[in-house]
Enzyme design. Structure first.
Site, PDB file in Angstrom:
ATOM      1  N   ASP A 114       0.856  -1.188   0.000  1.00  0.00           N
ATOM      2  CA  ASP A 114       0.000   0.000   0.000  1.00  0.00           C
ATOM      3  C   ASP A 114       0.893   1.239   0.000  1.00  0.00           C
ATOM      4  O   ASP A 114       1.913   1.276   0.699  1.00  0.00           O
ATOM      5  CB  ASP A 114      -0.912  -0.003   1.222  1.00  0.00           C
ATOM      6  CG  ASP A 114      -2.091   0.953   1.049  1.00  0.00           C
ATOM      7  OD1 ASP A 114      -3.219   0.460   0.878  1.00  0.00           O
ATOM      8  OD2 ASP A 114      -1.894   2.180   1.085  1.00  0.00           O
ATOM      9  N   ASP A 144      -6.851  -4.417  -4.769  1.00  0.00           N
ATOM     10  CA  ASP A 144      -7.801  -3.861  -3.800  1.00  0.00           C
ATOM     11  C   ASP A 144      -7.498  -2.376  -3.684  1.00  0.00           C
ATOM     12  O   ASP A 144      -7.052  -1.878  -2.655  1.00  0.00           O
ATOM     13  CB  ASP A 144      -7.666  -4.560  -2.450  1.00  0.00           C
ATOM     14  CG  ASP A 144      -8.705  -4.083  -1.449  1.00  0.00           C
ATOM     15  OD1 ASP A 144      -9.714  -3.496  -1.885  1.00  0.00           O
ATOM     16  OD2 ASP A 144      -8.505  -4.287  -0.236  1.00  0.00           O
TER      17      ASP A 144
END
Length: 310
Positions: A106, A155
């Site tokens: 991320d 995601d």
């Protein structure tokens, strides 16, 4: 992130019947983030003005994102998550007994730390030794790594103008970064935005068409998520066919997944790709390919865009 504050300003914390409830809010280098306490859906995570997940029904989104791809793979051991800072995607992946390593990449460390602190449901996943947490841009991370993966999962936040993620929906990214990092028989799956009868043309149809330019077998599927007030879409892609029946999927769940799914079983997975006539026709007729120069965006506001306009 700047100081986390409790705020009711600008209606951010509005609950049902117009009653305002407290919100934890903050701003990172990349995004605005808020954790709202809502009455109908419990705690709700909002990034750049877009609802990411709600406590009551996030399991629908995360089971749908994770399990179809992993179940269709014959022996999924290594998984790469692009985004996923909330931790729920990692949580669902780590329920699979065959999984040996999960890399969660991320870009926004402050969002990850925010979610670690306030989303108690995912703390076990963050502490699992099979999880490797990396703070980096997913494109740069995949380019630099010398390992390959059985499943890669997108995601990511929706492609919002000024946001950090829209370049990770492009044909060049899928073709030259994602696909080369998949093992033979590997599967890629990404969240693909709203997929309702009217909303699917925003980005769902062109993400599907873009992946069709790169992979031999591409399956769009959807599920209704109450807190999103819409049907949501995902697209799964591979150069190996998806051939498992509902019964075979159920058997793999029984053998390979710890605990029971709340939403998915074999029939649900099979029916999820049975889109309505109108949406199927629209996807079949879609010609737009998602590139950096021809990106499609959906409603939202990115911190980067706000800062550029300041």
């Amino acid at each position: 992130m700047g100081e986390i504050s409790c705020s009711n300003g600008n209606g951010v914390g509005n609950g049902v019947n117009g009653k305002s409830t407290p919100a934890l809010t903050g701003e990172t280098q990349y995004q605005d983030i808020a954790l709202l306490d809502t009455k109908p859906f419990g705690k709700a995570l909002v990034i750049d003005g877009k609802l990411q997940s709600a406590e009551v029904d996030e399991f629908i989104y995360h089971e749908s994102l994770v399990h179809p791809a992993i179940l269709h793979h014959p022996n999924p051991k290594t998984i790469f998550i692009m985004g996923g800072g909330e931790g729920s995607t990692a949580r669902e992946i780590l329920r699979h007994k065959s999984v040996e390593k999960v890399v969660m990449c991320d870009i926004d460390e402050e969002v990850v730390e925010f979610c670690k602190s306030y989303l108690v449901v995912n703390r076990e996943a963050f502490s699992d030794p099979r999880l490797e947490l990396v703070i980096n841009d997913a494109r740069a991370e995949l380019e630099s790594r010398k390992e390959w993966y059985d499943v890669i999962i997108g995601d990511l936040a929706d492609p919002i103008e000024g946001g950090p993620c829209y370049k990770l929906y492009t044909k060049s990214f899928y073709e030259f970064i994602v696909k080369p990092r998949l093992n033979p028989g590997g599967i890629f799956v990404t969240q693909a935005g709203p997929a309702g009868i009217f909303s699917h043309t925003e980005v769902f149809s062109c993400i599907y068409n873009t992946l069709k330019q790169v992979f031999k077998y591409v399956v769009p599927y959807s599920a209704h998520i109450p807190s999103f007030a819409d049907t949501w879409g995902w697209v799964m892609a591979s150069d190996s066919p998806f051939t498992l029946s509902a019964e075979e999927l159920d058997l793999r769940m029984k053998l390979n997944i710890k605990g029971e799914n709340r939403y998915l079983d074999g029939k649900t997975i099979a029916s999820a790709s049975s889109l309505s006539k109108a949406v199927r026709k629209s996807l079949d007729n879609e010609t737009h390919v998602f590139t950096e120069g021809t990106a499609r965006f959906i409603y939202g506001y990115g911190s980067a865009l706000k800062h550029n306009q300041a």
